[in-house]
Design an enzyme around this catalytic site. Structure first.
Site, PDB file in Angstrom:
ATOM      1  N   ASP A 171      32.635  32.565  19.819  1.00 47.06           N
ATOM      2  CA  ASP A 171      32.111  31.968  18.588  1.00 47.06           C
ATOM      3  C   ASP A 171      30.595  32.080  18.543  1.00 47.06           C
ATOM      4  O   ASP A 171      29.947  32.453  19.525  1.00 47.06           O
ATOM      5  CB  ASP A 171      32.608  30.536  18.372  1.00 47.06           C
ATOM      6  CG  ASP A 171      31.965  29.512  19.292  1.00 47.06           C
ATOM      7  OD1 ASP A 171      31.080  29.885  20.080  1.00 47.06           O
ATOM      8  OD2 ASP A 171      32.341  28.335  19.228  1.00 47.06           O
ATOM      9  N   ILE A 172      30.051  31.796  17.366  1.00 52.21           N
ATOM     10  CA  ILE A 172      28.615  31.951  17.132  1.00 52.21           C
ATOM     11  C   ILE A 172      27.878  30.722  17.644  1.00 52.21           C
ATOM     12  O   ILE A 172      28.221  29.587  17.294  1.00 52.21           O
ATOM     13  CB  ILE A 172      28.338  32.148  15.625  1.00 52.21           C
ATOM     14  CG1 ILE A 172      29.097  33.379  15.108  1.00 52.21           C
ATOM     15  CG2 ILE A 172      26.842  32.278  15.352  1.00 52.21           C
ATOM     16  CD1 ILE A 172      29.086  33.524  13.598  1.00 52.21           C
ATOM     17  N   GLU A 214      33.756  29.462  12.826  1.00 53.36           N
ATOM     18  CA  GLU A 214      32.903  30.541  13.351  1.00 53.36           C
ATOM     19  C   GLU A 214      33.491  31.162  14.615  1.00 53.36           C
ATOM     20  O   GLU A 214      32.802  31.860  15.356  1.00 53.36           O
ATOM     21  CB  GLU A 214      31.491  30.020  13.640  1.00 53.36           C
ATOM     22  CG  GLU A 214      31.379  29.035  14.777  1.00 53.36           C
ATOM     23  CD  GLU A 214      31.564  27.591  14.357  1.00 53.36           C
ATOM     24  OE1 GLU A 214      31.025  26.720  15.065  1.00 53.36           O
ATOM     25  OE2 GLU A 214      32.241  27.326  13.340  1.00 53.36           O
TER      26      GLU A 214
END
Length: 293
Positions: A171-172, A214
């Site tokens: 994920d970001i 995300e």
């Protein structure tokens, strides 16, 4: 007699030939609050915006009261931006006005429509609804539902034939900060750009999906843990070096990745996911922007 009367009715309905319209085209919402909803373009002029007076109302802060107008004057309707704050995009490009062609993407604020035109709108619509069950409307990679089905299928194949299988979950980093600093439209851009970047740099047989928010997942068939770690590190570096630029601003983007290899002794799909999720959490705990497996 009945068959002849039906032909007469069709002739009367199609008497808008002076406008060259074969049949009512439609916009299908593929990303937004009314996912899958179809809006028939039957009126000569339709306005999209936040106001309740609009023909297509989108109740979002990123949408202007009167955002865009569609003039249904031909098979390829004309879409015009009405001086909106965040602009109108067709196929990810900002426009003042342009013609909509079959299967173009129209973005109003954070909502995305797909334009369907031609004689087979009904068939295209049902095809699109089917596609929405497998593909995420924003990023255009597979969605979580289809990911879960695919992972389950690959695990069964792995057990049956004794082959390798690995999973990457990433994920970001600080994505909320990106949204808070640059706005949700920029956050959407980052998600879409990231998905396209990763998709272009994995094997054809690998399976990329948006797992949620995300978070993304990659199923790696025929790949052991050592090679999966190498693939994950390649993605981490690739994302860190990529120029994410939106509205002339460069957005710093980094990702944390968890990696796990499938063990035939695992009791369930959930156990496999718990392991890779644990490794992703560890990557976050160690300071982010790293791979753990």
């Amino acid at each position: 007699m009945g068959r002849s009367r039906n032909k007469t009715v069709i002739t009367v309905v199609s008497k808008v030939t002076d406008r060259n319209v074969i049949c009512p085209a439609a916009l299908v919402m593929i990303y937004g609050t009314d996912l899958g909803r179809r809006y028939s373009l039957e009126k000569p002029e339709m306005v999209i915006g936040r106001s309740a007076k609009c023909d297509i109302q989108i109740d979002q802060e990123s949408v202007s009261r009167m955002h865009a107008k569609i003039l249904v004057d031909s098979v390829e309707p004309l879409v015009k931006d009405l001086g909106s704050t965040n602009g109108t995009l067709v196929n990810d490009l900002p426009i003042h006005e342009t013609r909509l062609r079959n299967q173009d993407y129209l973005k109003i604020g954070r909502t995305i429509f797909k334009f369907l035109s031609g004689n087979n709108v009904e068939n295209l619509y049902h095809d699109e609804i089917y596609r929405l069950t497998t593909v995420d409307g924003l990023t255009q990679v597979y969605n979580k539902r289809y990911f879960m089905e695919t992972l389950d299928r690959e695990m069964s194949r792995c057990q049956r034939y004794g082959r390798d299988l690995s999973l990457v979950l990433f994920d970001i980093d600080h994505f909320k900060q990106i949204n808070d600093t640059f706005g949700h439209l920029t956050g959407d851009y980052v998600l879409k750009e990231l998905a396209g970047l990763v998709k272009a740099n994995i094997r054809r047989e690998d399976f990329l999906a948006r797992y949620g928010g995300e978070e993304f997942a990659i199923v790696l068939p025929e790949i052991d843990k050592a090679r999966a770690l190498v693939a994950a590190e390649k993605i981490r570096v690739l994302v860190g070096e990529h120029a994410f630029v939106c509205n002339d601003e460069r957005i710093p983007v980094a990702v944390s990745l968890g990696v796990a290899a499938f063990d035939p002794q695992m009791a369930s799909l959930e156990e496999f996911l718990r392991l890779v999720d644990k490794n992703l959490y560890e990557a976050k705990s160690q300071g982010r922007n790293r791979v753990v497996g």
